[in-house]
Scaffold this motif. Structure first.
Motif, PDB file in Angstrom:
ATOM      1  N   ASP A  14      27.019  24.625  56.110  1.00 27.76           N
ATOM      2  CA  ASP A  14      26.102  25.721  56.451  1.00 27.76           C
ATOM      3  C   ASP A  14      26.930  26.913  56.935  1.00 27.76           C
ATOM      4  O   ASP A  14      28.063  26.756  57.420  1.00 27.76           O
ATOM      5  N   LEU A  15      26.370  28.124  56.803  1.00 29.32           N
ATOM      6  CA  LEU A  15      27.027  29.367  57.231  1.00 29.32           C
ATOM      7  C   LEU A  15      28.427  29.471  56.622  1.00 29.32           C
ATOM      8  O   LEU A  15      29.378  29.913  57.275  1.00 29.32           O
ATOM      9  N   ALA A  16      28.543  29.033  55.367  1.00 27.18           N
ATOM     10  CA  ALA A  16      29.858  28.977  54.721  1.00 27.18           C
ATOM     11  C   ALA A  16      30.017  30.085  53.692  1.00 27.18           C
ATOM     12  O   ALA A  16      29.050  30.708  53.250  1.00 27.18           O
ATOM     13  N   GLU A  17      31.273  30.317  53.332  1.00 25.09           N
ATOM     14  CA  GLU A  17      31.622  31.240  52.247  1.00 25.09           C
ATOM     15  C   GLU A  17      32.499  30.478  51.255  1.00 25.09           C
ATOM     16  O   GLU A  17      33.023  29.408  51.560  1.00 25.09           O
ATOM     17  N   ILE A  18      32.705  31.088  50.067  1.00 26.28           N
ATOM     18  CA  ILE A  18      33.639  30.511  49.100  1.00 26.28           C
ATOM     19  C   ILE A  18      34.987  31.201  49.294  1.00 26.28           C
ATOM     20  O   ILE A  18      35.081  32.425  49.149  1.00 26.28           O
ATOM     21  N   TRP A  19      35.997  30.443  49.642  1.00 23.30           N
ATOM     22  CA  TRP A  19      37.360  30.976  49.790  1.00 23.30           C
ATOM     23  C   TRP A  19      38.241  30.426  48.683  1.00 23.30           C
ATOM     24  O   TRP A  19      37.831  29.514  47.947  1.00 23.30           O
ATOM     25  N   TYR A  20      39.464  30.981  48.596  1.00 30.76           N
ATOM     26  CA  TYR A  20      40.368  30.458  47.573  1.00 30.76           C
ATOM     27  C   TYR A  20      41.798  30.421  48.056  1.00 30.76           C
ATOM     28  O   TYR A  20      42.172  31.083  49.043  1.00 30.76           O
ATOM     29  N   ALA A  21      42.599  29.604  47.356  1.00 25.72           N
ATOM     30  CA  ALA A  21      44.013  29.446  47.695  1.00 25.72           C
ATOM     31  C   ALA A  21      44.810  29.295  46.407  1.00 25.72           C
ATOM     32  O   ALA A  21      44.263  28.907  45.373  1.00 25.72           O
ATOM     33  N   THR A  22      46.107  29.618  46.493  1.00 24.50           N
ATOM     34  CA  THR A  22      46.985  29.480  45.328  1.00 24.50           C
ATOM     35  C   THR A  22      48.181  28.621  45.706  1.00 24.50           C
ATOM     36  O   THR A  22      48.506  28.457  46.888  1.00 24.50           O
ATOM     37  N   SER A  23      48.845  28.079  44.670  1.00 23.03           N
ATOM     38  CA  SER A  23      49.973  27.182  44.925  1.00 23.03           C
ATOM     39  C   SER A  23      50.918  27.178  43.729  1.00 23.03           C
ATOM     40  O   SER A  23      50.492  27.359  42.582  1.00 23.03           O
ATOM     41  N   GLU A  24      52.199  26.967  44.030  1.00 23.27           N
ATOM     42  CA  GLU A  24      53.179  26.808  42.947  1.00 23.27           C
ATOM     43  C   GLU A  24      53.215  25.369  42.453  1.00 23.27           C
ATOM     44  O   GLU A  24      53.482  25.109  41.290  1.00 23.27           O
ATOM     45  N   ASP A  25      52.986  24.422  43.371  1.00 24.12           N
ATOM     46  CA  ASP A  25      53.221  23.017  43.021  1.00 24.12           C
ATOM     47  C   ASP A  25      52.039  22.094  43.254  1.00 24.12           C
ATOM     48  O   ASP A  25      52.119  20.887  43.000  1.00 24.12           O
ATOM     49  N   GLY A  26      50.923  22.622  43.802  1.00 27.94           N
ATOM     50  CA  GLY A  26      49.749  21.784  44.061  1.00 27.94           C
ATOM     51  C   GLY A  26      49.810  21.021  45.373  1.00 27.94           C
ATOM     52  O   GLY A  26      48.858  20.314  45.711  1.00 27.94           O
ATOM     53  N   PHE A  27      50.935  21.151  46.101  1.00 30.04           N
ATOM     54  CA  PHE A  27      51.045  20.481  47.406  1.00 30.04           C
ATOM     55  C   PHE A  27      51.032  21.491  48.560  1.00 30.04           C
ATOM     56  O   PHE A  27      50.414  21.274  49.586  1.00 30.04           O
ATOM     57  N   VAL A  28      51.750  22.603  48.373  1.00 31.64           N
ATOM     58  CA  VAL A  28      51.823  23.651  49.398  1.00 31.64           C
ATOM     59  C   VAL A  28      50.939  24.799  48.923  1.00 31.64           C
ATOM     60  O   VAL A  28      51.135  25.328  47.819  1.00 31.64           O
ATOM     61  N   TRP A  29      49.959  25.178  49.746  1.00 33.35           N
ATOM     62  CA  TRP A  29      48.972  26.180  49.323  1.00 33.35           C
ATOM     63  C   TRP A  29      49.026  27.404  50.232  1.00 33.35           C
ATOM     64  O   TRP A  29      49.310  27.293  51.427  1.00 33.35           O
ATOM     65  N   GLN A  30      48.755  28.566  49.646  1.00 34.37           N
ATOM     66  CA  GLN A  30      48.629  29.804  50.415  1.00 34.37           C
ATOM     67  C   GLN A  30      47.156  30.213  50.369  1.00 34.37           C
ATOM     68  O   GLN A  30      46.637  30.517  49.279  1.00 34.37           O
ATOM     69  N   GLU A  31      46.508  30.205  51.513  1.00 34.13           N
ATOM     70  CA  GLU A  31      45.105  30.614  51.528  1.00 34.13           C
ATOM     71  C   GLU A  31      45.020  32.121  51.349  1.00 34.13           C
ATOM     72  O   GLU A  31      45.693  32.884  52.050  1.00 34.13           O
ATOM     73  N   GLN A  32      44.201  32.561  50.393  1.00 33.83           N
ATOM     74  CA  GLN A  32      44.122  33.985  50.051  1.00 33.83           C
ATOM     75  C   GLN A  32      42.931  34.682  50.688  1.00 33.83           C
ATOM     76  O   GLN A  32      42.846  35.891  50.665  1.00 33.83           O
ATOM     77  N   GLY A  33      41.979  33.920  51.228  1.00 36.56           N
ATOM     78  CA  GLY A  33      40.821  34.543  51.876  1.00 36.56           C
ATOM     79  C   GLY A  33      39.547  34.368  51.085  1.00 36.56           C
ATOM     80  O   GLY A  33      39.456  33.529  50.187  1.00 36.56           O
ATOM     81  N   VAL A  34      38.570  35.220  51.408  1.00 39.51           N
ATOM     82  CA  VAL A  34      37.222  35.026  50.854  1.00 39.51           C
ATOM     83  C   VAL A  34      37.153  35.481  49.393  1.00 39.51           C
ATOM     84  O   VAL A  34      37.783  36.469  49.005  1.00 39.51           O
ATOM     85  N   ALA A  35      36.427  34.729  48.579  1.00 38.57           N
ATOM     86  CA  ALA A  35      36.121  35.145  47.206  1.00 38.57           C
ATOM     87  C   ALA A  35      34.658  35.576  47.125  1.00 38.57           C
ATOM     88  O   ALA A  35      34.341  36.663  46.657  1.00 38.57           O
ATOM     89  N   VAL A  36      33.756  34.721  47.587  1.00 37.75           N
ATOM     90  CA  VAL A  36      32.312  35.034  47.547  1.00 37.75           C
ATOM     91  C   VAL A  36      31.757  34.932  48.963  1.00 37.75           C
ATOM     92  O   VAL A  36      31.785  33.870  49.589  1.00 37.75           O
ATOM     93  N   GLU A  37      31.250  36.077  49.455  1.00 39.29           N
ATOM     94  CA  GLU A  37      30.637  36.083  50.785  1.00 39.29           C
ATOM     95  C   GLU A  37      29.180  35.658  50.682  1.00 39.29           C
ATOM     96  O   GLU A  37      28.622  35.600  49.594  1.00 39.29           O
ATOM     97  N   ARG A  38      28.581  35.421  51.848  1.00 40.63           N
ATOM     98  CA  ARG A  38      27.133  35.163  51.838  1.00 40.63           C
ATOM     99  C   ARG A  38      26.410  36.405  51.332  1.00 40.63           C
ATOM    100  O   ARG A  38      26.861  37.532  51.540  1.00 40.63           O
ATOM    101  N   MET A  39      25.271  36.176  50.640  1.00 42.65           N
ATOM    102  CA  MET A  39      24.526  37.287  50.035  1.00 42.65           C
ATOM    103  C   MET A  39      23.726  38.037  51.098  1.00 42.65           C
ATOM    104  O   MET A  39      23.510  37.560  52.198  1.00 42.65           O
ATOM    105  N   GLU A  40      23.268  39.224  50.682  1.00 42.69           N
ATOM    106  CA  GLU A  40      22.317  39.971  51.523  1.00 42.69           C
ATOM    107  C   GLU A  40      20.974  39.256  51.477  1.00 42.69           C
ATOM    108  O   GLU A  40      20.548  38.806  50.407  1.00 42.69           O
TER     109      GLU A  40
END
Ligand code: AAL
Length: 389
Positions: free
Chosen positions: A128-154
């Motif tokens: 609940d009260l969640a957003e869609i965030w995303y992360a990227t990785s070179e190897d699938g083990f170490v990830w860099q969180e990039q932040g929000v992709a889809v915020e909650r709607m109006e």
């Protein structure tokens, strides 16, 4: 190794139950003869040769696997105090030389309150009260969180309360994120037989995997009519390209206690729909979160956690009629596999070897309920190679 031991045990049992003149010979490493012996066999041993499912020798069954789990690096969980959660990841895709994944991200002042104490800032559920965030990785083990992709709607658009449980589609050079779009707090619909976790599915679109994401503000997969198997929830939307169309699988719930969960299919020729539900729905009678991938000329599915056929891996030549191909265990929760050929429309599906899933801390009493992402590895591959999206 365990599966082989089980096979030795089954074969030994069959051996000892047969007369001394007709013995089923066990080959080294627990394998049984390649061809059916010309002798009386128990039903169990008969299934080894003629059954459609797991009796088949695990060593020869391409859709049998065990699962291995590894913690991820790069995500902060506030000391696991329950105020940060990451769960229900998408398929992992590869773009621009990196892996990308999207997931439900909740960061709230308090952990969820499951007992009616939720409000505008206190979540009712982990998603609940969640957003869609995303992360990227070179190897699938170490990830860099990039932040929000889809915020909650109006308000009043679907998704104003929470957006969760996304999955990704790449179609004609554009990126589409499908997600559960809540019109009310999860758990609040007391009329529903499914703990009130009612929601439809919406979608946002972007030109690159880094966004920006434009909400369609459309409900693309509607709840079924009253009395139908998917009247309450359309969960876990999961798009693939198959037969030149968008095959979107989803979980529905029929209510009851415990709720009967199954998986349906809706097909469209455009990512924004219209999505037409298949007349044979539900097409998988068990399972919780959806996870499918092209395999040879058809599709395979991981079916876990709920129903008569949980803990199975299934195969369908047409994406509609599924058969059990293997029985397994300790399956990933909410798997989002790296499916290199998810969107190519292939009829030569190569399978999967890894993905992300989540582990849950359900310590509600301690007020720390949250989830964390992890990696799973498996062997469901026929020579997998990466494809850039
Ligand atoms: C998950 C998914 C959906 C449900 C909840 C969050 O396992 O099935 O996403 O709504 O639990």
């Amino acid at each position: 190794m365990n599966s082989r031991l089980i096979f030795v045990a089954v074969a030994m049992l069959a051996w000892t139950s047969l007369g001394s003149s007709q013995q089923l010979r066990v080959f080294p490493y627990g394998m049984v003869p390649e061809t059916k012996p010309d002798m009386p066999l128990s039903q169990a041993m008969n299934r080894v040769y003629e059954g459609t499912y797991a009796g088949r020798d695990c060593a020869r069954n391409e859709l049998f696997t065990n699962f291995k789990y590894t913690p991820l690096e790069g995500f902060d969980y506030h000391g696991h105090d329950g105020t940060v959660s990451r769960r229900d990841s998408t398929k992992v895709i590869r773009a621009g030389g990196k892996y990308y994944v999207w997931y439900t991200h909740r960061e709230t002042p308090t952990p969820p309150n499951y007992d009616g104490g939720a409000n505008e800032t206190i979540p009712s559920r982990d998603w609940d009260l969640a957003e869609i965030w995303y992360a990227t990785s070179e190897d699938g083990f170490v990830w860099q969180e990039q932040g929000v992709a889809v915020e909650r709607m109006e308000k009043p658009h679907a998704g104003w309360r929470s957006v969760s449980t996304p999955d990704i589609l790449v179609w004609k050079g554009k990126y589409y994120l499908y997600y559960q779009a809540y019109l009310d707090m999860p758990g609040s619909r007391t009329s529903s037989a499914t703990n009130g976790d009612d929601c439809p599915v919406s979608v946002s679109v972007a030109d690159t995997p880094d966004g920006p994401w434009t909400p369609s503000n459309k409900i693309v997969v509607e709840n079924g009519p009253p009395g139908s198997w998917d009247q309450y929830v359309i969960h876990d939307p999961y798009p693939l390209v198959f037969n030149g169309k968008i095959y979107l699988y989803y979980k529905g719930e029929m209510g009851g206690s415990p709720a009967v969960r199954a998986q349906g299919l809706a097909i469209a020729e455009h990512p924004l729909g219209p999505f037409k539900k298949h007349p044979l729905n539900p097409v998988i009678n068990s399972g919780h979160e959806t996870c499918l991938f092209p395999f040879k000329t058809g599709l395979a599915a991981l079916v876990s956690r709920h129903g008569l056929e949980h803990n199975t891996i299934q195969y369908s030549p047409d994406g509609v009629n599924f058969e059990i191909a293997a029985i397994t265990g300790l399956m990933p929760i909410a798997p989002g596999a790296h499916v290199p050929d998810a969107f190519t429309g292939t009829k030569d599906g190569r399978g999967i070897t890894w993905g992300l899933c989540h582990f849950r801390n359900l310590k509600r009493d301690e007020g720390k309920s949250h989830s964390m992402l992890a990696r799973f590895d498996c062997d469901l591959s026929l020579d997998v190679h990466d494809i850039e999206m």
